[in-house]
Write a protein that holds these residues in place. Sequence first.
Motif, short mmCIF file in Angstrom:
data_model
loop_
_atom_site.label_atom_id
_atom_site.label_comp_id
_atom_site.label_asym_id
_atom_site.label_seq_id
_atom_site.Cartn_x
_atom_site.Cartn_y
_atom_site.Cartn_z
N GLY A 227 0.83 -1.22 0.00
CA GLY A 227 0.00 0.00 0.00
C GLY A 227 0.86 1.25 0.00
O GLY A 227 1.97 1.25 0.52
N LEU A 228 0.31 2.30 -0.59
CA LEU A 228 1.07 3.55 -0.70
C LEU A 228 0.90 4.40 0.55
O LEU A 228 -0.23 4.58 1.02
CB LEU A 228 0.54 4.36 -1.89
CG LEU A 228 0.71 3.75 -3.28
CD1 LEU A 228 -0.08 4.57 -4.30
CD2 LEU A 228 2.18 3.72 -3.66
N SER A 268 1.41 12.76 -6.85
CA SER A 268 1.02 11.92 -5.71
C SER A 268 1.82 10.63 -5.86
O SER A 268 2.31 10.33 -6.97
CB SER A 268 -0.49 11.61 -5.73
OG SER A 268 -0.78 10.81 -6.85
N ASN A 269 1.94 9.90 -4.77
CA ASN A 269 2.66 8.62 -4.88
C ASN A 269 1.98 7.70 -5.89
O ASN A 269 2.64 6.93 -6.60
CB ASN A 269 2.73 7.93 -3.51
CG ASN A 269 3.71 8.64 -2.59
OD1 ASN A 269 4.61 9.35 -3.06
ND2 ASN A 269 3.52 8.47 -1.28
N GLY A 270 0.64 7.80 -5.98
CA GLY A 270 -0.10 6.99 -6.95
C GLY A 270 0.29 7.33 -8.38
O GLY A 270 0.46 6.44 -9.22
N GLN A 289 -1.46 -2.81 -5.62
CA GLN A 289 -2.64 -2.90 -6.50
C GLN A 289 -3.28 -1.53 -6.68
O GLN A 289 -3.58 -1.12 -7.79
CB GLN A 289 -3.69 -3.85 -5.88
CG GLN A 289 -3.31 -5.31 -5.94
CD GLN A 289 -3.20 -5.80 -7.37
OE1 GLN A 289 -4.04 -5.47 -8.21
NE2 GLN A 289 -2.14 -6.55 -7.68
N ASP A 290 -3.47 -0.86 -5.57
CA ASP A 290 -4.23 0.39 -5.58
C ASP A 290 -3.27 1.57 -5.82
O ASP A 290 -2.47 1.91 -4.96
CB ASP A 290 -4.94 0.54 -4.23
CG ASP A 290 -5.81 1.78 -4.21
OD1 ASP A 290 -5.87 2.49 -5.24
OD2 ASP A 290 -6.42 2.04 -3.15
N LEU A 291 -3.39 2.16 -7.01
CA LEU A 291 -2.49 3.28 -7.34
C LEU A 291 -3.25 4.61 -7.37
O LEU A 291 -2.84 5.56 -8.03
CB LEU A 291 -1.82 3.03 -8.70
CG LEU A 291 -0.99 1.75 -8.83
CD1 LEU A 291 -0.29 1.70 -10.18
CD2 LEU A 291 0.05 1.66 -7.71
N LYS A 292 -4.35 4.63 -6.64
CA LYS A 292 -5.17 5.86 -6.64
C LYS A 292 -4.40 7.03 -6.04
O LYS A 292 -3.66 6.87 -5.07
CB LYS A 292 -6.42 5.60 -5.80
CG LYS A 292 -7.66 6.12 -6.48
CD LYS A 292 -8.97 5.76 -5.83
CE LYS A 292 -9.03 5.71 -4.35
NZ LYS A 292 -9.22 4.48 -3.70
N SER A 293 -4.61 8.20 -6.62
CA SER A 293 -3.98 9.40 -6.08
C SER A 293 -4.70 9.83 -4.80
O SER A 293 -5.92 9.78 -4.73
CB SER A 293 -4.06 10.53 -7.11
OG SER A 293 -3.72 11.75 -6.51
N ASP A 294 -3.94 10.23 -3.79
CA ASP A 294 -4.57 10.71 -2.55
C ASP A 294 -4.52 12.24 -2.47
O ASP A 294 -4.73 12.82 -1.40
CB ASP A 294 -3.87 10.09 -1.33
CG ASP A 294 -2.40 10.49 -1.24
OD1 ASP A 294 -1.85 11.01 -2.24
OD2 ASP A 294 -1.79 10.28 -0.18
#
Length: 334
Positions: A227-228, A268-270, A289-294
């Motif tokens: 996880g990011l 973002s890290n994503g 898996q989850d590369l969503k921007s925060d």
Amino acid sequence: MVKVLLTGGSGFIAAHAVDILLQRNHDVVFTVRSDEKGQKILSNHPGTPSSKLSYVIVEDIAQEGAFDEAVKSDPPFEAVLHTASPFHFKVTDVKKDLLDPAIIGTTTLLKAVKKNAPSVKRVAITSSFAAIINPNGHPKVYSESNWNPITQEEAVANPQNGYRASKTFAEKAAWDFVEKEKPNFDVATINPPLVLGPVVHYLNSIDNINTSNERVANLIQGKWKDGLPSSGIWIWVDVRDVALAHVKAIEVPEAGGKRFLLTAGYYSNGEIASAIKSNFPDLADKLPQDLKSDKPDDVYGIDNSRSKDVLGIKYRNLEESVIDTTKSLLAIGA
Ligand code: NDP
């Protein structure tokens, strides 16, 4: 062409500043803490004569008088680029490890230039967005008019505060010096946020990567597979643009007396992870898996117009920077 003293020649940003100074035909003397580092840098610039590139040893910038001899040169210096300052969070004593080298390093350099290098006309100092950000309440739009309000008390609370305070207090000390001492030179400061970009192979190993590239190293080594973490400050800039801004800050007369907020925009890290995934498919299994921007939708605004108007900086984009960073980290063993 001018003759330039560059402090902290072994640093991530400084390695690029050396290249750009030489490309633009300046003569460079850089400071390093040891002969070993100095020789390593020289041997990676074969064919460059010692009249164009040489070094002097300054072991510890936290010592008063550290630069008294280094600023003397024949022919004399006309400009100074001050990049040396600790940037890491592995500290046990915030004052000794972060504040003193940043603040004393800056003031003792300015004193030495005033005393021993009267031909210097411009000192460009690497400050930081850390000296601009207000973590207690962001303004609508950040620009050079903002200052981090951090106090002496907050400075020693933890290493992250310590680093931000070291940059804030050191930059303030430089502007105060100019105002009170009225030296022969003027000052410009470069205030970058997160700096990404390629590292030079001859000064780096993957286990000893510079602080701002750590997140890219973590991603490509699978350390963030689960996880990011939070992205942090949201704005970034490429190291080559930062290095060019330093050189422009000594070349452009109008840069004197000014701060420069340097940023290419948001990250973002994503987004960093996504750029790695699409350009290095072999690394996909190292990424979460989850590369969503925060990055929040109402993230603060940024005004980088001064850097474009006065220094002529044209910013590289995030994808190009991440690709080049990743390639350089793979080349040193990631
Ligand atoms: P590096 O850690 O790669 O470079 C820091 C340099 O400072 C090194 O050459 C280091 O020498 C030298 N240095 C540190 N402490 C001392 C000391 N006590 N005496 C002598 N030399 C010392 O970091 P960067 O290139 O990223 O940072 C350069 C500058 O840019 C710093 O002022 C930093 O605050 C600023 N900055 C960096 C950002 C980033 O994201 N990278 C963002 C904003 C500002 P040695 O290697 O021998 O220890």
